[in-house]
Design a protein around this motif. Structure first.
Motif, mmCIF file in Angstrom:
data_model
loop_
_atom_site.group_PDB
_atom_site.id
_atom_site.type_symbol
_atom_site.label_atom_id
_atom_site.label_comp_id
_atom_site.label_asym_id
_atom_site.label_seq_id
_atom_site.Cartn_x
_atom_site.Cartn_y
_atom_site.Cartn_z
ATOM 1 N N PRO A 1 -13.792 -4.984 -4.778
ATOM 2 C CA PRO A 1 -13.621 -5.549 -3.428
ATOM 3 C C PRO A 1 -14.884 -6.305 -3.019
ATOM 4 N N ILE A 2 -14.716 -7.368 -2.262
ATOM 5 C CA ILE A 2 -15.891 -8.116 -1.807
ATOM 6 C C ILE A 2 -15.943 -8.124 -0.292
ATOM 7 N N ARG A 3 -17.168 -8.173 0.213
ATOM 8 C CA ARG A 3 -17.418 -8.304 1.639
ATOM 9 C C ARG A 3 -18.155 -9.617 1.857
ATOM 10 N N VAL A 4 -17.591 -10.472 2.686
ATOM 11 C CA VAL A 4 -18.197 -11.779 2.912
ATOM 12 C C VAL A 4 -19.597 -11.624 3.495
ATOM 13 N N ALA A 5 -19.799 -10.631 4.338
ATOM 14 C CA ALA A 5 -21.124 -10.429 4.928
ATOM 15 C C ALA A 5 -22.152 -10.123 3.850
ATOM 16 N N ALA A 6 -21.771 -9.333 2.844
ATOM 17 C CA ALA A 6 -22.702 -9.010 1.763
ATOM 18 C C ALA A 6 -23.001 -10.245 0.916
#
Length: 291
Positions: free
Chosen positions: A202-207
């Motif tokens: 999963p990816i987090r745009v903020a990260a």
């Protein structure tokens, strides 16, 4: 330019109906007509010169057409679908490409005057007409296929000249921006590399924005402008392309592959696969093997 194009066509006519290595580092060629979805891949940064026939490249919802005597530059890794076609008079599609190494561009920039980079939120792929100087460098590069003993000594200088000619042209800013660490495009490249290496997670745009040292809003705008995709769309395209390569190689069925590339629902995977490649997984594999 016609004489240069004619010689390049003669030199690349030995290419096969797929990417064909030339024996020259980072230089490859292709000829023929290939069904559209067989050209679906994550394309590395490259300079591609069209010699005959024509090609379309679709990235996200954007489609560009490349005709003879044009070249296109792709400055970040992009999931794309290409289609190549013979000319209207029947000559096969012929093209040659150089994979871009930012480190080589950086050494070249050290010997050139400083120039402006791209504008805000600029795309990382585009097309331009060739010039006689650019073609001349390509002719000398491809002649090395017939003199392999000279490749080690001469290919690096011809590669620098090709890059230099592109740097002088309308898309030179793309090469400059990927070779300079503080540009938005090079920072987006860091995030792209992370997604490519961790596409099943999963990816987090903020990260990702933090990784690129950009605010979330600036990161999202730069990413979409450069790739024609949002970060989540980019990840989905990479997942589907990787899944397709596994299925074509016979490394699992649709369900196991779906879970392996990060999908939680095989049904959603099959639906998105069919939307991307035109057929559900099993029928697409059968089509590929028949072809």
């Amino acid at each position: 330019m016609e004489m240069q194009l004619a010689e390049l066509r003669s030199l690349t006519a030995r290419a096969e109906n797929r990417r064909t290595e030339t024996g020259i580092p980072r230089v490859a060629m292709v000829q023929g007509a290939i069904p559209e979805h067989q050209l679906a891949a994550v394309y590395e940064p490259m300079i591609n010169v069209i010699l005959s026939g024509w090609k379309t490249m679709t990235v996200g919802e954007q489609t560009l057409r490349y005709d003879p005597a044009t070249y296109f530059v792709m400055s970040v890794d992009l999931p794309a679908v290409g289609a190549i076609h013979p000319s209207d008079t029947g000559e096969p599609y012929l093209a040659v490409n150089l994979t871009i190494q930012p480190a080589v561009v950086a050494t070249l920039l050290a010997d050139m005057p400083k120039s402006a980079g791209g504008g805000l939120y600029s795309p990382a792929f585009s097309v331009a007409p060739v010039t006689p100087d650019l073609l001349d460098a390509w002719v000398r590069m491809l002649r090395l296929m017939e003199r392999p003993g000279e490749v080690a000594a001469l290919a690096p200088s011809y590669e620098r000249e090709i890059l230099f000619r592109v740097l002088q042209g309308p898309m030179g800013w793309m090469l400059r921006d990927i070779a300079m660490p503080d540009t938005a495009l090079s920072r987006i490249g860091v995030a792209i590399q992370w997604i490519r290496e961790n596409f099943a997670r999963p990816i987090r745009v903020a990260a990702l924005a933090e990784m690129a040292a950009l605010s979330v809003s600036a990161f999202h705008r730069h990413f979409k402008a450069a790739t024609a995709l949002t970060p989540l769309q980019y990840q989905k395209h990479v997942r589907l392309l990787h899944a397709r390569s596994l299925l074509m190689a016979g490394e699992g069925n649709a369900t196991s592959v779906a879970f392996g590339v990060g999908y939680e629902s095989p049904t959603q995977f099959s639906r998105e696969y069919a939307r991307q490649f035109g057929l559900p997984p099993s029928r697409d594999v059968a089509r590929f093997r028949r072809a």
